[in-house]
Design an enzyme around this catalytic site. Sequence first.
Site, PDB file in Angstrom:
ATOM      1  N   TYR A 123     -12.144  -3.792  -3.356  1.00  0.00           N
ATOM      2  CA  TYR A 123     -12.734  -3.815  -2.013  1.00  0.00           C
ATOM      3  C   TYR A 123     -14.265  -3.863  -2.049  1.00  0.00           C
ATOM      4  O   TYR A 123     -14.907  -3.473  -1.065  1.00  0.00           O
ATOM      5  CB  TYR A 123     -12.255  -2.597  -1.213  1.00  0.00           C
ATOM      6  N   ASN A 158      -1.818  -0.404   7.295  1.00  0.00           N
ATOM      7  CA  ASN A 158      -1.299  -1.733   7.661  1.00  0.00           C
ATOM      8  C   ASN A 158      -0.416  -2.356   6.573  1.00  0.00           C
ATOM      9  O   ASN A 158      -0.226  -3.564   6.519  1.00  0.00           O
ATOM     10  CB  ASN A 158      -2.436  -2.664   8.101  1.00  0.00           C
ATOM     11  N   ARG A 210       2.971  -7.098   9.269  1.00  0.00           N
ATOM     12  CA  ARG A 210       2.218  -6.078  10.016  1.00  0.00           C
ATOM     13  C   ARG A 210       2.674  -6.015  11.469  1.00  0.00           C
ATOM     14  O   ARG A 210       2.761  -4.930  12.060  1.00  0.00           O
ATOM     15  CB  ARG A 210       0.723  -6.361   9.906  1.00  0.00           C
ATOM     16  N   ARG A 228      -0.825 -14.928   3.514  1.00  0.00           N
ATOM     17  CA  ARG A 228      -1.783 -14.344   4.449  1.00  0.00           C
ATOM     18  C   ARG A 228      -1.211 -14.389   5.885  1.00  0.00           C
ATOM     19  O   ARG A 228      -1.264 -13.415   6.631  1.00  0.00           O
ATOM     20  CB  ARG A 228      -3.078 -15.140   4.318  1.00  0.00           C
ATOM     21  N   GLU A 280      -8.793 -11.263  -7.805  1.00  0.00           N
ATOM     22  CA  GLU A 280      -7.914 -10.093  -7.637  1.00  0.00           C
ATOM     23  C   GLU A 280      -6.767 -10.099  -8.648  1.00  0.00           C
ATOM     24  O   GLU A 280      -6.364  -9.037  -9.137  1.00  0.00           O
ATOM     25  CB  GLU A 280      -7.373 -10.060  -6.202  1.00  0.00           C
ATOM     26  N   LYS A 306       0.838  -1.204   0.000  1.00  0.00           N
ATOM     27  CA  LYS A 306       0.000   0.000   0.000  1.00  0.00           C
ATOM     28  C   LYS A 306       0.879   1.263   0.000  1.00  0.00           C
ATOM     29  O   LYS A 306       2.104   1.184   0.237  1.00  0.00           O
ATOM     30  CB  LYS A 306      -0.927  -0.044   1.212  1.00  0.00           C
ATOM     31  N   PHE A 360     -15.438   2.148   6.716  1.00  0.00           N
ATOM     32  CA  PHE A 360     -14.069   2.497   6.313  1.00  0.00           C
ATOM     33  C   PHE A 360     -13.857   2.437   4.806  1.00  0.00           C
ATOM     34  O   PHE A 360     -12.749   2.699   4.329  1.00  0.00           O
ATOM     35  CB  PHE A 360     -13.060   1.585   7.029  1.00  0.00           C
ATOM     36  N   THR A 407      -5.177  -8.157  10.409  1.00  0.00           N
ATOM     37  CA  THR A 407      -5.528  -6.873   9.787  1.00  0.00           C
ATOM     38  C   THR A 407      -5.117  -5.696  10.655  1.00  0.00           C
ATOM     39  O   THR A 407      -4.581  -4.700  10.160  1.00  0.00           O
ATOM     40  CB  THR A 407      -7.052  -6.829   9.531  1.00  0.00           C
TER      41      THR A 407
HETATM   42  O1  CDP Z   1      -6.563  -6.476   4.527  1.00  0.00           O
HETATM   43  P1  CDP Z   1      -7.337  -7.548   5.254  1.00  0.00           P
HETATM   44  O2  CDP Z   1      -7.896  -8.608   4.337  1.00  0.00           O
HETATM   45  O3  CDP Z   1      -6.535  -8.118   6.393  1.00  0.00           O
HETATM   46  O4  CDP Z   1      -8.570  -6.809   5.973  1.00  0.00           O
HETATM   47  P2  CDP Z   1     -10.069  -6.516   5.501  1.00  0.00           P
HETATM   48  O5  CDP Z   1     -10.962  -6.802   6.640  1.00  0.00           O
HETATM   49  O6  CDP Z   1     -10.367  -7.198   4.199  1.00  0.00           O
HETATM   50  O7  CDP Z   1     -10.072  -4.932   5.288  1.00  0.00           O
HETATM   51  C1  CDP Z   1      -9.485  -4.365   4.143  1.00  0.00           C
HETATM   52  C2  CDP Z   1      -8.672  -3.165   4.547  1.00  0.00           C
HETATM   53  O8  CDP Z   1      -9.541  -2.128   5.001  1.00  0.00           O
HETATM   54  C3  CDP Z   1      -7.704  -3.376   5.712  1.00  0.00           C
HETATM   55  O9  CDP Z   1      -6.486  -3.945   5.321  1.00  0.00           O
HETATM   56  C4  CDP Z   1      -7.523  -1.972   6.229  1.00  0.00           C
HETATM   57  O10 CDP Z   1      -6.586  -1.259   5.425  1.00  0.00           O
HETATM   58  C5  CDP Z   1      -8.909  -1.361   6.018  1.00  0.00           C
HETATM   59  N1  CDP Z   1      -9.714  -1.418   7.255  1.00  0.00           N
HETATM   60  C6  CDP Z   1      -9.796  -0.268   8.053  1.00  0.00           C
HETATM   61  O11 CDP Z   1      -9.180   0.754   7.715  1.00  0.00           O
HETATM   62  N2  CDP Z   1     -10.542  -0.284   9.202  1.00  0.00           N
HETATM   63  C7  CDP Z   1     -11.201  -1.412   9.580  1.00  0.00           C
HETATM   64  N3  CDP Z   1     -11.920  -1.405  10.702  1.00  0.00           N
HETATM   65  C8  CDP Z   1     -11.120  -2.568   8.792  1.00  0.00           C
HETATM   66  C9  CDP Z   1     -10.363  -2.552   7.632  1.00  0.00           C
HETATM   67 MG    MG Z   2      -9.500  -8.658   3.047  1.00  0.00          MG
END
Ligand code: CDP
Ligand code: MG
Length: 138
Positions: A50, A113, A103, A86, A127, A10, A58, A92
């Site tokens: 997304y 992150n 992370r 992963r 993706e 990112k 968010f 996350t």
């Molecule tokens: O990236 P990952 O698959 O671990 O997490 P996700 O639940 O699919 O969320 C996608 C992205 O949204 C995260 O990596 C964060 O950058 C953002 N996010 C956030 O800013 N605040 C949250 N409460 C959850 C996700």
């Molecule tokens: Mg995700």
Amino acid sequence: MAETTLVLIKPGGVERNLIGEVTRRVEARGLRVTGLKLIRAERGTVEEHYAEHRERPFFKDVCDYLTSGPIVCMAVSGTNAVKAIRAMMGATNPVEAAPGTVRGDLALTIDDNLTHSSSDPEAAERELKLWFPEGTVG
Ligand code: CDP
Ligand code: MG
């Protein structure tokens, strides 16, 4: 099982010069980089990426963030690549990510992150088509 997954570094990771560190960890694990480019993401691509989060509070912020600067798109191939990557990236929320993960070692806040990685093989396929429409060398 041989798989290919998507990693995005990112904008915060690119800004902090962590392209090499993240790539080093991927390669050190024994996985192969089979697609690699530095781009400025189109908003439409990020919104599609997304899409599952479209109704979440968010969503706008994460789309703003992903389009705020250059990102690295990486296809990574190898045995159990989806699960291995992963796990390597960590939880996350970086404060819950285990030490030793990207992370857990290099990030502190959920909105910065550092990386994205595909959550399962179906997401990886979707993706990879989205970010590498030209294909990969895997
Ligand atoms: O990236 P990952 O698959 O671990 O997490 P996700 O639940 O699919 O969320 C996608 C992205 O949204 C995260 O990596 C964060 O950058 C953002 N996010 C956030 O800013 N605040 C949250 N409460 C959850 C996700
Ligand atoms: Mg995700």
